[in-house]
Design an enzyme around this catalytic site. Structure first.
Site, PDB file in Angstrom:
ATOM      1  N   CYS A   1       0.831  -1.207   0.000  1.00  0.00           N
ATOM      2  CA  CYS A   1       0.000   0.000   0.000  1.00  0.00           C
ATOM      3  C   CYS A   1       0.865   1.257   0.000  1.00  0.00           C
ATOM      4  CB  CYS A   1      -0.924   0.009   1.207  1.00  0.00           C
ATOM      5  SG  CYS A   1      -2.422  -0.907   0.848  1.00  0.00           S
TER       6      CYS A   1
ATOM      7  N   CYS B   1      -2.547  -0.712  -4.029  1.00  0.00           N
ATOM      8  CA  CYS B   1      -3.498  -0.072  -3.132  1.00  0.00           C
ATOM      9  C   CYS B   1      -2.942   1.224  -2.577  1.00  0.00           C
ATOM     10  CB  CYS B   1      -3.967  -1.045  -2.057  1.00  0.00           C
ATOM     11  SG  CYS B   1      -3.026  -1.102  -0.574  1.00  0.00           S
TER      12      CYS B   1
END
Ligand code: AVW
Length: 255
Positions: free
Chosen positions: A80, A161
């Site tokens: 992420c 992400c």
């Protein structure tokens, strides 16, 4: 047992054996933090799923889906806010990720790391793997190497992400090429429920007039889901080199 191993080695001899050695050794190197028995198992699974995609097939008839099992059979980490895509900036991008460990490209993940720079194919009616006499990138669209990169790029993009980054080449007239893997596969696989934004880093040299107003970048912006926050910044190559030479304590402070 050693005689049996020797006979097997001769029987399986040839180029395929070299490919297996490279794949297995890169795989175990990548997984050096895993305990050895687990690591061997993961790498054997990787090799079996990898060869299952193309061995025995015509070297121009390997669809992207042939690598589905490979993509699903290896462990995948979440990165992420750290995913880095690239197009026509391979060298500087990998210098950057290896030097700073700040962001993660496909080639810093297990499958990308293992296959980077390799060539492979199979032959109809043969159980062997080959590393020479294989089709070049543009020779036929469904060649085993191109389909591999297409499939793993799709998976890499789909798993991004948070805020992702892409480094594009500001020295080119069209830094965003819709026919590149980034433009034709990765952008189309972004998942806007996982990803929040895309930050373009336009890598520039002193001599060129790279600008975020470039019309190809407007095309990139149009191709993105409006839910994704788009940003763009021109960054001099020398600034990136400076960052690699002297990595900042906090990632994200390079530009
Ligand atoms: P690239 P992408 N002939 O710099 O966006 C031979 O254009 O495509 O970046 N080899 C080729 C050809 C060709 N016509 N086109 C591409 N390649 C091979 C995966 C060659 O090895 C990562 F996640 C070249 O160095 C990046 O975000 C490489 O593909 C994205 O896709 C990259 O071509 C980079 O692919």
């Amino acid at each position: 047992l050693s005689i049996l191993a020797a006979i097997l080695a001769i029987g399986l001899g040839g180029p395929g054996n070299d490919l297996r050695r490279v794949v297995m050794s890169r795989c175990t190197t990548f997984l050096e933090r895993e305990d050895p028995p687990n690591r061997r198992k993961i790498c054997q699974t990787l090799w079996d799923a990898f060869t299952g995609a193309f061995v025995g097939r015509d070297q121009c008839e390997v669809p992207l889906e042939a690598y589905d099992q490979l993509v699903h059979s290896v462990p995948q980490k979440d990165h992420c806010h750290r995913t880095l895509f690239w197009s026509k900036t391979k060298h500087v991008v990998h210098q950057f990720t290896q030097g700073t460990k700040c962001l993660v490209t496909l080639e810093d993940t297990l499958l990308g790391f293992v296959m980077d720079g390799l060539t492979w194919c199979g032959r109809n009616g043969s159980r062997k793997t080959f590393t020479t006499g294989c089709p070049r990138w543009t020779q036929c669209p469904l060649n085993p190497v191109r389909s591999f990169w297409g499939r793993v790029s799709a998976a890499f993009a789909a798993s991004a992400c948070g805020n992702a980054t892409v480094m594009l080449n500001g020295s080119l007239a069209t830094p965003f090429d819709p026919n590149s893997t980034f433009g034709s596969i990765e952008v189309k696989n972004f998942n806007s429920s996982r990803m929040t934004g895309l930050a373009v880093v336009l890598v520039a040299s002193e001599s060129d007039s790279a600008t975020c107003e470039n019309s190809s970048l407007q095309n990139l912006q149009k191709a993105l889901d409006p839910a994704l926050k788009y940003s763009c910044k021109v960054v001099q190559q020398s600034q990136i080199q400076g960052c690699i030479a002297d990595p900042p304590l906090a990632c994200g402070k390079c530009w």
